[in-house]
Design an enzyme around this catalytic site. Structure first.
Site, PDB file in Angstrom:
ATOM      1  N   ASP A   1      76.036   0.444  12.827  1.00 15.86           N
ATOM      2  CA  ASP A   1      74.736   0.256  12.176  1.00 15.86           C
ATOM      3  C   ASP A   1      74.931  -0.714  11.020  1.00 15.86           C
ATOM      4  O   ASP A   1      76.057  -1.015  10.627  1.00 15.86           O
ATOM      5  CB  ASP A   1      74.226   1.613  11.652  1.00 15.86           C
ATOM      6  CG  ASP A   1      72.897   1.472  10.919  1.00 15.86           C
ATOM      7  OD1 ASP A   1      71.989   0.810  11.451  1.00 15.86           O
ATOM      8  OD2 ASP A   1      72.771   1.992   9.792  1.00 15.86           O
ATOM      9  N   SER A   2      73.811  -1.151  10.453  1.00 14.74           N
ATOM     10  CA  SER A   2      73.874  -2.025   9.282  1.00 14.74           C
ATOM     11  C   SER A   2      74.387  -1.270   8.051  1.00 14.74           C
ATOM     12  O   SER A   2      74.706  -1.893   7.046  1.00 14.74           O
ATOM     13  CB  SER A   2      72.481  -2.581   8.998  1.00 14.74           C
ATOM     14  OG  SER A   2      71.554  -1.512   8.870  1.00 14.74           O
TER      15      SER A   2
ATOM     16  N   CYS B   1      71.581   0.846  15.208  1.00 19.22           N
ATOM     17  CA  CYS B   1      70.591   0.143  14.383  1.00 19.22           C
ATOM     18  C   CYS B   1      69.445  -0.384  15.270  1.00 19.22           C
ATOM     19  O   CYS B   1      69.700  -1.090  16.248  1.00 19.22           O
ATOM     20  CB  CYS B   1      71.306  -1.021  13.709  1.00 19.22           C
ATOM     21  SG  CYS B   1      70.255  -2.018  12.663  1.00 19.22           S
TER      22      CYS B   1
ATOM     23  N   GLU C   1      67.481   5.866   0.878  1.00 21.17           N
ATOM     24  CA  GLU C   1      68.811   5.671   0.293  1.00 21.17           C
ATOM     25  C   GLU C   1      68.873   6.131  -1.162  1.00 21.17           C
ATOM     26  O   GLU C   1      69.941   6.435  -1.687  1.00 21.17           O
ATOM     27  CB  GLU C   1      69.258   4.217   0.469  1.00 21.17           C
ATOM     28  CG  GLU C   1      69.460   3.924   1.944  1.00 21.17           C
ATOM     29  CD  GLU C   1      70.344   2.732   2.253  1.00 21.17           C
ATOM     30  OE1 GLU C   1      70.922   2.135   1.330  1.00 21.17           O
ATOM     31  OE2 GLU C   1      70.451   2.402   3.454  1.00 21.17           O
TER      32      GLU C   1
ATOM     33  N   CYS D   1      63.353   3.264  13.119  1.00 23.04           N
ATOM     34  CA  CYS D   1      64.361   2.782  12.172  1.00 23.04           C
ATOM     35  C   CYS D   1      65.301   3.949  11.886  1.00 23.04           C
ATOM     36  O   CYS D   1      64.851   5.099  11.804  1.00 23.04           O
ATOM     37  CB  CYS D   1      63.667   2.316  10.886  1.00 23.04           C
ATOM     38  SG  CYS D   1      64.796   1.933   9.537  1.00 23.04           S
TER      39      CYS D   1
ATOM     40  N   HIS E   1      66.656   5.211   9.408  1.00 21.82           N
ATOM     41  CA  HIS E   1      66.452   6.068   8.239  1.00 21.82           C
ATOM     42  C   HIS E   1      65.284   7.049   8.385  1.00 21.82           C
ATOM     43  O   HIS E   1      65.226   8.045   7.673  1.00 21.82           O
ATOM     44  CB  HIS E   1      66.167   5.202   7.007  1.00 21.82           C
ATOM     45  CG  HIS E   1      67.332   4.396   6.540  1.00 21.82           C
ATOM     46  ND1 HIS E   1      67.958   3.473   7.339  1.00 21.82           N
ATOM     47  CD2 HIS E   1      67.993   4.383   5.354  1.00 21.82           C
ATOM     48  CE1 HIS E   1      68.949   2.910   6.657  1.00 21.82           C
ATOM     49  NE2 HIS E   1      68.989   3.455   5.457  1.00 21.82           N
TER      50      HIS E   1
END
Ligand code: DGL
Length: 276
Positions: free
Chosen positions: A15-16, A78, A157, A189, A191
């Site tokens: 993932d990023s 991702c 985050e 996404c 997150h």
């Protein structure tokens, strides 16, 4: 020529950054015997505002890194990398590789009753129209409405998973999807599963939320079974089951990771991804 793969080899997940841990977590839950090598590109995150060329170049380097661990399959956790790079990567490597978009699109097509599906994701994923393309292939009569929600990633985050600020921003982003009467919403996404309850509250109980992380782990399991690559026995005591690598900030990654994955992240190592 097809490479001979072993069921004992680890699964590579990338993932990023930290978000892909929502996918790793689902893999750990659904196929608990598997070993995982995870890479989070914490030095170069976010991908969601970058170009296709850049995200593809980064993804290629990560795939090369994961292949040094002799992984039996690669999961592009991702959404942005799945949208931009997966098609190229599939042609370039000889281990099976799956992304999160197709499984999410499939589940949403199956879930909708009124044929109106919403997708929330990064600007890049929405701009690529990738969810729409996959869903239309399954059912051309479905209408898909995409909405980029770029503030969700930093909110998650910052740890604001349950917070009035997140509620307020969710309302602003999601109101237009409520107005057009979607009955299914894809959390497109990495997150977003972490703020699932906020999204559910705002959308109301008549809207089905689709979590591509969950769907991907399910498809991964099926694919490994089909190819005879599912690991049947638990990892031996003392063997390193889960390995985590990042391109920067291993300590910060570890703290965040431990709040998502309750299995205990023993360590995370920083590597120079530009060398791959
Ligand atoms: N992992 C990204 C995704 O799922 C979100 C974070 C980023 O923009 O890099 O699209």
């Amino acid at each position: 020529m097809e490479q001979i793969l072993s069921a004992e080899a680890p699964i590579g997940v990338f993932d990023s950054g930290v978000g892909g841990l929502t996918v790793a977590r689902e893999i750990m839950r659904q196929i608990p015997n598997e070993k995982i090598v995870y890479f989070g590109d914490t030095a170069r995150v976010p991908y969601g505002s970058k170009s296709k060329e850049t995200v593809t170049r980064f993804s290629r380097q990560i795939v090369r890194f994961l292949q040094t661990h002799h992984v039996k399959t690669i999961v592009v956790a991702c959404n942005t990398a799945s949208a931009y790079a997966l098609e190229d990567l599939e042609k370039e490597i000889d281990v099976p590789i799956i992304g999160v978009v197709k499984p999410g699109a499939k589940a949403a097509s199956a879930a909708t009753r009124n044929g109106r599906i919403g997708v929330i994701a990064t600007e890049a994923t929405i701009g690529s129209r990738i969810y729409s393309q996959y869903i239309k292939k399954i059912n051309p009569n479905v209408a898909i409405y995409g909405k980029a929600c770029p503030l969700f990633v930093p909110l998650v985050e910052e740890g604001l998973w349950e917070d009035p600020v997140t509620d307020e921003i969710a309302k602003r982003y999601l109101n237009e999807l409520i107005d057009i009467n979607i009955d299914t919403l894809i959390l497109g996404c990495t997150h977003y599963p972490l703020i699932r309850s906020t999204v559910a509250r705002v959308m109301g109980e008549d809207v089905t939320l689709v979590n591509p992380a969950y769907e991907t782990a399910r498809e991964l399991k099926e694919m490994l079974e089909r190819k005879g690559l599912l690991k049947e026995t638990p990892v031996a005591l003392g063997e390193n089951k889960y390995q985590f690598y990042v391109s920067d900030g291993a300590e910060k990654f570890k703290t965040f990771a431990n709040s998502i994955i309750k299995y205990g992240i023993l360590s995370a190592k920083t590597i120079n991804i530009e060398e791959y």
